[in-house]
Design a protein around this motif. Sequence first.
Motif, PDB file in Angstrom:
ATOM      1  N   ASP A   1      82.945 -13.365-122.549  1.00  8.91           N
ATOM      2  CA  ASP A   1      82.474 -14.555-121.844  1.00  8.91           C
ATOM      3  C   ASP A   1      81.640 -15.444-122.753  1.00  8.91           C
TER       4      ASP A   1
ATOM      5  N   ARG B   1      76.764 -19.923-117.427  1.00 12.25           N
ATOM      6  CA  ARG B   1      76.526 -18.475-117.265  1.00 12.25           C
ATOM      7  C   ARG B   1      76.260 -18.130-115.802  1.00 12.25           C
TER       8      ARG B   1
ATOM      9  N   MET C   1      79.576 -18.250-114.017  1.00 15.95           N
ATOM     10  CA  MET C   1      80.498 -17.182-114.400  1.00 15.95           C
ATOM     11  C   MET C   1      80.067 -15.811-113.883  1.00 15.95           C
TER      12      MET C   1
ATOM     13  N   ARG D   1      87.996 -12.431-113.586  1.00 20.27           N
ATOM     14  CA  ARG D   1      88.371 -13.003-114.876  1.00 20.27           C
ATOM     15  C   ARG D   1      89.002 -14.387-114.724  1.00 20.27           C
TER      16      ARG D   1
ATOM     17  N   VAL E   1      86.293 -16.919-114.380  1.00 19.75           N
ATOM     18  CA  VAL E   1      85.606 -17.155-115.657  1.00 19.75           C
ATOM     19  C   VAL E   1      86.429 -18.086-116.544  1.00 19.75           C
TER      20      VAL E   1
END
Length: 306
Positions: free
Chosen positions: A3, A31, A34, A39, A42
């Motif tokens: 990430d 951040r 996320m 996934r 993200v």
Amino acid sequence: MTDERLLAWALRLHPAPYRRQHGPELAEAARASMADRPRAGVLAEAAHLAAHGLRLRLGLGADRPTGRAAAGAAPLVLTVALAGGTGLLLRQRWDLGHQLLPPDGPLLTGGDRLVGAGLALTALALLALLLGRVTATRLLATAAAGAAAAATVLSAHSWVGAGASHLLGTLGGPLAVCLFLWLAPLSLTERPDRRTAALSVAGGLGVAAVVGAVPGLLDTLVLDAAMLLAAGLGLRRTGRPALVGLLALLPLLPRALGPVTLFASYAQHSLLAGALAAAVAAVLLRLPARTPTAPAAPAVPTADED
């Protein structure tokens, strides 16, 4: 890719001065967004951040006239993409059923179902945009481009010989629409009023009818219209409408450029005629507008004249 590496890659696409000033704030907000997301979420967040950086580099920010024009043109872009793709698919279906012309591309291999799926995804993207769902709009357009890519792969036997022409015709439009929607500031797109919606629907039906009836003629019309609109970009009174018109033609331009890659004579005559018309239009647009002069007021006799 972790990430943090995704985040660093997305931030790197921002202009350096902007990154120095706002980088920590962007990173912290990304951040937080996320955190605890799957996934796919993200990746979508990183893609949005990267698109924001490219938007700033290209001058398509929400505070720029080009960005606002792109946001206003987004529903038209999706409408033309849906109408043009539907008209072409219906035309190919007709040709395949009546054997009047050899069908091209995906219909020979069952890829027409993928083409139809791409059109359905485009329609859903348009609906999501009008409902203000920016993320859903971009993801649906990405899925539509993926369906077009799969249809192109399934019809590989037909585009190996045609090369760039076929690739532009089947894949160029969906990819251009997908890229445009990621770069345009869609948060500024407003819901159309009834009059605008009616005009958009009527225009879409017209595009579908013309593509389905005379696809070859449309290619020439699209190129000529694009050059005429480009002639109006330089003037304040016509720049914004001309830019919106050019963006609306974006889904059709790759297919219209296909014959140019195959036939040099076609390109030479078609582009020359369009460029000449555009040059004449540019000259006419730059002529000063004549303002009617008010009639002279009748003279009022003075005391000496009496």
